[in-house]
Design a protein around this motif. Structure first.
Motif, PDB file in Angstrom:
ATOM      1  N   ILE A 241      37.409  46.814  17.590  1.00 29.34           N
ATOM      2  CA  ILE A 241      37.036  46.981  16.178  1.00 29.34           C
ATOM      3  C   ILE A 241      37.981  47.967  15.513  1.00 29.34           C
ATOM      4  O   ILE A 241      38.377  48.961  16.116  1.00 29.34           O
ATOM      5  CB  ILE A 241      35.582  47.499  16.076  1.00 29.34           C
ATOM      6  CG1 ILE A 241      34.623  46.417  16.572  1.00 29.34           C
ATOM      7  CG2 ILE A 241      35.220  47.922  14.654  1.00 29.34           C
ATOM      8  CD1 ILE A 241      33.168  46.796  16.515  1.00 29.34           C
ATOM      9  N   ILE A 242      38.324  47.687  14.263  1.00 33.45           N
ATOM     10  CA  ILE A 242      39.072  48.667  13.463  1.00 33.45           C
ATOM     11  C   ILE A 242      38.162  49.132  12.341  1.00 33.45           C
ATOM     12  O   ILE A 242      37.566  48.327  11.615  1.00 33.45           O
ATOM     13  CB  ILE A 242      40.359  48.052  12.862  1.00 33.45           C
ATOM     14  CG1 ILE A 242      41.329  47.589  13.961  1.00 33.45           C
ATOM     15  CG2 ILE A 242      41.053  49.059  11.934  1.00 33.45           C
ATOM     16  CD1 ILE A 242      41.960  48.662  14.816  1.00 33.45           C
ATOM     17  N   LEU A 243      38.042  50.462  12.244  1.00 38.76           N
ATOM     18  CA  LEU A 243      37.345  51.072  11.107  1.00 38.76           C
ATOM     19  C   LEU A 243      38.302  52.102  10.529  1.00 38.76           C
ATOM     20  O   LEU A 243      38.269  53.278  10.891  1.00 38.76           O
ATOM     21  CB  LEU A 243      36.055  51.751  11.579  1.00 38.76           C
ATOM     22  CG  LEU A 243      34.914  50.793  11.899  1.00 38.76           C
ATOM     23  CD1 LEU A 243      33.852  51.456  12.744  1.00 38.76           C
ATOM     24  CD2 LEU A 243      34.312  50.271  10.594  1.00 38.76           C
ATOM     25  N   GLY A 244      39.204  51.622   9.706  1.00 37.30           N
ATOM     26  CA  GLY A 244      40.221  52.504   9.144  1.00 37.30           C
ATOM     27  C   GLY A 244      40.414  52.118   7.693  1.00 37.30           C
ATOM     28  O   GLY A 244      39.434  51.892   6.970  1.00 37.30           O
ATOM     29  N   THR A 245      41.672  51.965   7.287  1.00 34.74           N
ATOM     30  CA  THR A 245      41.956  51.511   5.921  1.00 34.74           C
ATOM     31  C   THR A 245      41.195  50.212   5.651  1.00 34.74           C
ATOM     32  O   THR A 245      40.566  50.025   4.622  1.00 34.74           O
ATOM     33  CB  THR A 245      43.474  51.245   5.772  1.00 34.74           C
ATOM     34  OG1 THR A 245      44.161  52.393   6.234  1.00 34.74           O
ATOM     35  CG2 THR A 245      43.841  50.948   4.342  1.00 34.74           C
ATOM     36  N   GLY A 246      41.266  49.292   6.601  1.00 37.16           N
ATOM     37  CA  GLY A 246      40.487  48.050   6.535  1.00 37.16           C
ATOM     38  C   GLY A 246      39.506  48.008   7.685  1.00 37.16           C
ATOM     39  O   GLY A 246      39.431  48.948   8.487  1.00 37.16           O
ATOM     40  N   THR A 247      38.758  46.919   7.783  1.00 39.04           N
ATOM     41  CA  THR A 247      37.875  46.770   8.941  1.00 39.04           C
ATOM     42  C   THR A 247      37.909  45.341   9.446  1.00 39.04           C
ATOM     43  O   THR A 247      38.138  44.393   8.671  1.00 39.04           O
ATOM     44  CB  THR A 247      36.431  47.190   8.625  1.00 39.04           C
ATOM     45  OG1 THR A 247      35.667  47.099   9.840  1.00 39.04           O
ATOM     46  CG2 THR A 247      35.764  46.301   7.581  1.00 39.04           C
ATOM     47  N   ASN A 248      37.663  45.194  10.762  1.00 42.10           N
ATOM     48  CA  ASN A 248      37.724  43.871  11.365  1.00 42.10           C
ATOM     49  C   ASN A 248      37.284  43.990  12.818  1.00 42.10           C
ATOM     50  O   ASN A 248      37.166  45.103  13.350  1.00 42.10           O
ATOM     51  CB  ASN A 248      39.173  43.346  11.274  1.00 42.10           C
ATOM     52  CG  ASN A 248      39.323  41.891  11.661  1.00 42.10           C
ATOM     53  OD1 ASN A 248      38.335  41.178  11.817  1.00 42.10           O
ATOM     54  ND2 ASN A 248      40.556  41.450  11.823  1.00 42.10           N
ATOM     55  N   CYS A 249      37.053  42.833  13.436  1.00 41.62           N
ATOM     56  CA  CYS A 249      36.609  42.833  14.833  1.00 41.62           C
ATOM     57  C   CYS A 249      37.178  41.618  15.565  1.00 41.62           C
ATOM     58  O   CYS A 249      37.207  40.517  15.011  1.00 41.62           O
ATOM     59  CB  CYS A 249      35.086  42.783  14.856  1.00 41.62           C
ATOM     60  SG  CYS A 249      34.368  42.544  16.481  1.00 41.62           S
ATOM     61  N   ALA A 250      37.631  41.826  16.795  1.00 46.50           N
ATOM     62  CA  ALA A 250      38.049  40.724  17.666  1.00 46.50           C
ATOM     63  C   ALA A 250      37.175  40.754  18.903  1.00 46.50           C
ATOM     64  O   ALA A 250      36.675  41.809  19.295  1.00 46.50           O
ATOM     65  CB  ALA A 250      39.516  40.909  18.058  1.00 46.50           C
ATOM     66  N   TYR A 251      36.976  39.612  19.502  1.00 44.42           N
ATOM     67  CA  TYR A 251      36.116  39.549  20.691  1.00 44.42           C
ATOM     68  C   TYR A 251      36.550  38.383  21.567  1.00 44.42           C
ATOM     69  O   TYR A 251      37.307  37.508  21.133  1.00 44.42           O
ATOM     70  CB  TYR A 251      34.646  39.391  20.249  1.00 44.42           C
ATOM     71  CG  TYR A 251      34.353  38.027  19.698  1.00 44.42           C
ATOM     72  CD1 TYR A 251      34.790  37.657  18.430  1.00 44.42           C
ATOM     73  CD2 TYR A 251      33.699  37.074  20.468  1.00 44.42           C
ATOM     74  CE1 TYR A 251      34.566  36.377  17.947  1.00 44.42           C
ATOM     75  CE2 TYR A 251      33.467  35.798  19.982  1.00 44.42           C
ATOM     76  CZ  TYR A 251      33.911  35.456  18.724  1.00 44.42           C
ATOM     77  OH  TYR A 251      33.690  34.190  18.253  1.00 44.42           O
ATOM     78  N   LEU A 252      36.030  38.368  22.782  1.00 50.85           N
ATOM     79  CA  LEU A 252      36.385  37.299  23.734  1.00 50.85           C
ATOM     80  C   LEU A 252      35.433  36.136  23.566  1.00 50.85           C
ATOM     81  O   LEU A 252      34.225  36.298  23.698  1.00 50.85           O
ATOM     82  CB  LEU A 252      36.242  37.848  25.146  1.00 50.85           C
ATOM     83  CG  LEU A 252      37.500  38.364  25.801  1.00 50.85           C
ATOM     84  CD1 LEU A 252      37.157  38.965  27.154  1.00 50.85           C
ATOM     85  CD2 LEU A 252      38.528  37.246  25.984  1.00 50.85           C
ATOM     86  N   GLU A 253      35.989  34.973  23.301  1.00 47.51           N
ATOM     87  CA  GLU A 253      35.179  33.769  23.039  1.00 47.51           C
ATOM     88  C   GLU A 253      35.475  32.728  24.115  1.00 47.51           C
ATOM     89  O   GLU A 253      36.558  32.744  24.716  1.00 47.51           O
ATOM     90  CB  GLU A 253      35.548  33.249  21.634  1.00 47.51           C
ATOM     91  CG  GLU A 253      34.843  32.029  21.148  1.00 47.51           C
ATOM     92  CD  GLU A 253      33.319  32.171  21.114  1.00 47.51           C
ATOM     93  OE1 GLU A 253      32.696  31.818  22.132  1.00 47.51           O
ATOM     94  OE2 GLU A 253      32.776  32.608  20.086  1.00 47.51           O
TER      95      GLU A 253
END
Ligand code: BGC
Length: 501
Positions: A241-253
């Motif tokens: 997860i990024i919680l910085g200037t922007g935000t987003n999440c990657a995960y194993l699918e």
């Protein structure tokens, strides 16, 4: 004789101004109550948001309209920690450009040396049509490669091309690990430069123009790099997860659940990292206030990234500023003074965090921010308390929304924390939830302690204490550069492309 009528008029005026003052305070309080209710988003609403996010993620995986972008990363085997060698890593996507040289150590998962250089990105490059963003990136990268190899084009074993892992934190459409068409710019970046084009090919040609013949075997989102970086040493890491200037999440699918992968796709393993692009999550249930609408319509990307605009560091200070402006303009919060409150983005998220976390009895830090940043002086303790509360509420909303989103992705990966009902019931089995590690990077998470506390508390509200205790949110410092380097080395050592070892 004349004194009496005047005194009488004065008294009337005094009474009127007291009444006006009281009415104004009541209006101020009732407006604050609205923010309190909206921003302290009730747990039931968070659960509904969690479920809506899962639906949009699933629609995205299937390539259906209305879904999140849910972008395949082509990272289908994570680096094992046994890779050896050195690599350069580029991290492009925030306020600063970072270029690193990383030497992987002999011990499993160890780095022997990491040397990171950082440049503030000149303003003209944010408007990508005006500047020459990748030229700037390539020139900085060439400098670092020269520093470490003694000559342009050198590096690594004698004669071998330097290897560059490219962390590019915008949505890209990939068909392999070493390509990616830019879909849109986000955050403060704008313009039509590179849209629809392969960012890796563009980087290679700018590197060549800067005199560097390099291999760029992997491009990845910062969330993917962050997941990889922690997983290298913590095998139970499932989300980045990024919680910085922007935000987003990657995960194993599961690859078979990614309906949008090309027909006949065969990966090296049954799994692939997906970049959710959750910043684009949208729902009428989001606790949206009029300030969010203003921020959205005056942003370079109106209508996009609505979730990100309520959560991430680029916007939190701005939400607080706009609320304070409304309170000051409409309800006389500072007795008619506005200072610099009308100036867009003048209050940063760091300033907001300083106000939020001020524990001094007279709110000294709040007074400092008001004076230094907003040029509002001689404030009363009551005014400062209100400013502090606004900052706390803006942070609280962000943390609670983030908890809803995290549990949504956990639901998707089948972790019991994702299927709790309010207060923690509902996962069914009653068995303790298995531990799950989440790699998190970004300035909001790293530098804003109260944000972390509120995020933890919100996870407990959503899943219950016992289940929330199974979630380990771990700072993956420099995850973007490290992950880019690990993936770069792994990909370069792998035959062919489209996956890593
Ligand atoms: C981008 C994502 C990125 C995130 C954090 C968002 O604006 O769309 O790709 O991961 O910011 O940097």
């Amino acid at each position: 004789m004349q004194a009496l009528p005047l005194a009488g008029a004065g008294a009337v005026l005094l009474v009127k101004s007291l009444r006006d003052g009281q009415a104004q305070r009541r209006r101020l309080e009732s407006l604050m109550d609205e923010y309190r209710q909206l921003f302290n988003t009730p747990t039931d609403r968070l659960l509904a948001l969690r479920d809506a996010l899962v639906q949009q993620l699933e629609a995205g995986l299937a390539g259906q309209p209305g879904g999140l972008m849910a972008l395949p990363s082509y990272v289908d085997v994570l680096p094992s920690g046994r890779e050896r060698g050195d690599c350069y890593a580029i991290d492009l996507g925030g306020t600063n450009l970072r270029v690193a040289h990383v030497k992987l150590g002999e011990q499993r998962g160890a780095t022997e040396a990491t040397h990171i250089r950082e440049w503030e990105i000149p303003e003209e490059h944010f408007d990508t049509d005006r500047g020459s963003l990748l030229r700037f990136v390539a020139q900085c990268t060439a400098e670092v490669i020269r520093e470490h190899s003694g000559a342009a084009g050198g590096g690594g074993p004698a004669g071998a091309k330097p290897v560059v892992g490219f962390c590019f934190s915008f949505p890209v459409d990939q068909t392999a690990l070493d390509n990616g068409k830019v879909l849109v710019w986000t955050k403060n970046f704008r313009g039509s430069y590179l849209i629809g084009q392969d960012v890796v090919a563009a980087l290679r040609s700018e590197l060549a123009a800067a005199g560097v013949d390099a291999e760029v075997p992997a491009v990845m989102n910062d969330t993917v790099a962050t997941l990889v970086a922690l997983r290298y040493s913590e095998p139970d890491t499932q989300l980045g997860i990024i919680l910085g200037t922007g935000t987003n999440c990657a995960y194993l699918e599961r690859a078979e659940a990614i309906g949008k992968l090309p027909a006949g796709y065969r990966g090296r393993t049954p799994a692939m990292v997906v970049n959710s692009e959750w910043g684009d999550f949208r729902s009428p249930l989001l606790p949206t206030c009029q300030e969010d609408l203003w921020i959205d319509c005056s942003s370079p990307h109106p209508g996009n990234g609505l979730f990100e605009k309520q959560i991430s560091g680029l916007y939190l200070g701005e939400v607080a500023r706009r609320i304070l402006l409304r309170l000051a303009e409409k309800e006389g919060l500072f007795g008619g003074t506005l200072g610099l409150l009308s100036r867009h983005f003048v209050l940063t998220t760091a300033d907001m965090a300083a106000c939020d976390q001020d524990d001094t009895p007279d709110l000294h830090a709040v007074a400092g921010v008001l004076e230094r940043v907003l040029e509002i002086r001689k404030t009363s303790l009551q005014q400062r308390r209100l400013v502090q509360e606004v900052c706390q509420l803006v942070c609280l909303r962000s943390a609670r929304l983030c908890a809803a989103a995290i549990t949504g992705v956990l639901q998707r990966v089948g972790h019991p924390c994702g299927s709790c009902s309010a207060g923690g019931g509902g996962s069914g089995s009653g068995a303790p939830a298995p531990p799950v590690a989440i790699a998190v990077d970004g300035s909001v998470f790293e530098k804003y302690a109260r944000f972390r506390e509120r995020l933890r508390a919100a996870l407990e509200d959503v899943c219950g204490k016992a289940a929330a205790d199974s979630i380990r949110l771990q700072l993956a410092k420099d995850g973007s550069v490290l992950g880019a380097a690990y993936l770069g080395v792994a990909a370069a050592q792998f035959e062919g492309n489209g996956g890593t070892a």
